[in-house]
Design a protein around this motif. Structure first.
Motif, PDB file in Angstrom:
ATOM      1  N   MET A  27       0.834  -1.215   0.000  1.00 14.40           N
ATOM      2  CA  MET A  27       0.000   0.000   0.000  1.00 14.40           C
ATOM      3  C   MET A  27       0.864   1.259   0.000  1.00 14.40           C
ATOM      4  N   CYS A  28       1.984   1.208   0.728  1.00 13.08           N
ATOM      5  CA  CYS A  28       2.906   2.351   0.733  1.00 13.08           C
ATOM      6  C   CYS A  28       3.466   2.600  -0.665  1.00 13.08           C
ATOM      7  N   GLU A  29       3.822   1.513  -1.350  1.00 10.01           N
ATOM      8  CA  GLU A  29       4.393   1.655  -2.690  1.00 10.01           C
ATOM      9  C   GLU A  29       3.377   2.227  -3.669  1.00 10.01           C
ATOM     10  N   ALA A  30       2.108   1.845  -3.494  1.00  6.72           N
ATOM     11  CA  ALA A  30       1.060   2.435  -4.333  1.00  6.72           C
ATOM     12  C   ALA A  30       0.921   3.927  -4.024  1.00  6.72           C
ATOM     13  N   THR A  31       1.081   4.269  -2.748  1.00  2.93           N
ATOM     14  CA  THR A  31       1.013   5.679  -2.343  1.00  2.93           C
ATOM     15  C   THR A  31       2.178   6.466  -2.914  1.00  2.93           C
ATOM     16  N   PHE A  32       3.369   5.861  -2.918  1.00  2.00           N
ATOM     17  CA  PHE A  32       4.533   6.528  -3.487  1.00  2.00           C
ATOM     18  C   PHE A  32       4.311   6.856  -4.967  1.00  2.00           C
ATOM     19  N   GLU A  33       3.647   5.954  -5.682  1.00  2.00           N
ATOM     20  CA  GLU A  33       3.372   6.171  -7.105  1.00  2.00           C
ATOM     21  C   GLU A  33       2.427   7.353  -7.334  1.00  2.00           C
ATOM     22  N   LEU A  34       1.599   7.633  -6.339  1.00  2.00           N
ATOM     23  CA  LEU A  34       0.608   8.708  -6.477  1.00  2.00           C
ATOM     24  C   LEU A  34       1.104  10.050  -5.950  1.00  2.00           C
ATOM     25  N   GLY A  35       2.392  10.092  -5.578  1.00  2.00           N
ATOM     26  CA  GLY A  35       2.930  11.334  -5.033  1.00  2.00           C
ATOM     27  C   GLY A  35       2.818  12.496  -6.013  1.00  2.00           C
ATOM     28  N   THR A  36       2.517  13.667  -5.494  1.00  2.00           N
ATOM     29  CA  THR A  36       2.414  14.866  -6.324  1.00  2.00           C
ATOM     30  C   THR A  36       3.412  15.914  -5.812  1.00  2.00           C
ATOM     31  N   PRO A  37       4.041  16.657  -6.698  1.00  2.00           N
ATOM     32  CA  PRO A  37       3.826  16.692  -8.156  1.00  2.00           C
ATOM     33  C   PRO A  37       4.501  15.560  -8.930  1.00  2.00           C
ATOM     34  N   LYS A  38       5.224  14.682  -8.232  1.00  2.00           N
ATOM     35  CA  LYS A  38       5.853  13.555  -8.929  1.00  2.00           C
ATOM     36  C   LYS A  38       5.939  12.362  -7.973  1.00  2.00           C
ATOM     37  N   PRO A  39       6.019  11.146  -8.514  1.00  2.00           N
ATOM     38  CA  PRO A  39       6.105   9.949  -7.668  1.00  2.00           C
ATOM     39  C   PRO A  39       7.382   9.939  -6.833  1.00  2.00           C
ATOM     40  N   VAL A  40       7.328   9.261  -5.697  1.00  2.00           N
ATOM     41  CA  VAL A  40       8.505   9.088  -4.852  1.00  2.00           C
ATOM     42  C   VAL A  40       9.247   7.842  -5.333  1.00  2.00           C
ATOM     43  N   THR A  41      10.477   8.016  -5.751  1.00  2.00           N
ATOM     44  CA  THR A  41      11.251   6.894  -6.303  1.00  2.00           C
ATOM     45  C   THR A  41      12.538   6.623  -5.541  1.00  2.00           C
ATOM     46  N   GLU A  42      13.050   7.584  -4.816  1.00  2.00           N
ATOM     47  CA  GLU A  42      14.325   7.418  -4.129  1.00  2.00           C
ATOM     48  C   GLU A  42      14.159   6.501  -2.921  1.00  2.00           C
TER      49      GLU A  42
END
Length: 204
Positions: A27-42
């Motif tokens: 669920m956290c990883e799905a949330t990271f993908e929805l980060g605004t203004p850009k996804p969290v990848t680091e």
């Protein structure tokens, strides 16, 4: 020239799931993908988000990792360690939950239904569920089931029902018979018949 201010993604981490850490990380990883203004990848940023949302008792399970985070992929290291170490803690919680059950006057299949209902939210592995179920059965039923291979949870309950149905007859026969056949041998003989019928029914 002034350097641009780093853009910090706005996300909301879900509440930690004690009974299923693997699902929580998903669920956290799905949330990271929805980060605004850009996804969290680091990896380090993901790690820090997760650490900030761990309950104190959960954080203590990975204390060594939190005090010395991995340098190459801290998020992956935290995820793998927490899932692995939470498994044992989760099993202890499940044991406490289900060991309060007693068979009493219930049939084994009725007891199993109650245990399954109580364990539904915890995703209990079948192997652990079978172990806990067997612990609630009378010793002579456990003895018979120990001879069954392979033994599934539902099959154990079905056979246990049959064994407990014939047990009073076997006990009475043992007290009056003059032969040297023990109660255990009589129960095993009854079990052999029951198991053969059960397997025939399963194949059908």
């Amino acid at each position: 020239m002034t350097e641009p201010t780093p853009v910090v993604a706005a996300i909301k981490i879900p509440q930690y799931n004690h009974s299923d850490p693997a699902l929580w990380f998903q669920m956290c990883e799905a949330t990271f993908e929805l980060g605004t203004p850009k996804p969290v990848t680091e990896s380090k940023t993901k790690h820090n988000y997760c650490v900030a949302h761990l309950p104190p008792e959960t954080a203590s399970l990975v204390r060594d990792i939190l005090l010395s985070p991995a340098t190459d992929d801290p998020y992956k290291t935290l995820k793998e360690a927490l899932i692995d170490r939470s498994g044992e803690s989760g099993h202890q919680e499940i044991r406490r939950l289900l060991q309060g059950e007693h068979i009493g006057d219930r049939r084994p299949t009725e007891l199993l239904r109650v245990m399954k209902r109580r364990a539904a939210a915890h995703q209990v592995p079948d192997k652990l569920m079978l172990e806990l179920f067997l612990q609630h059965l009378p010793s002579h039923v456990q003895m018979v089931l120990a001879a069954v291979t392979p033994l599934t949870l539902d099959k154990a309950a079905e056979i246990a029902d049959r064994v407990m149905e014939v047990s009073p007859i076997a006990v009475s026969a043992c007290s009056t018979a003059t032969s040297q056949i023990s109660m255990e041998e009589m129960l095993l003989e009854e079990f052999t018949k029951i198991n053969a019928k059960f397997d025939e029914f399963s194949r059908g």
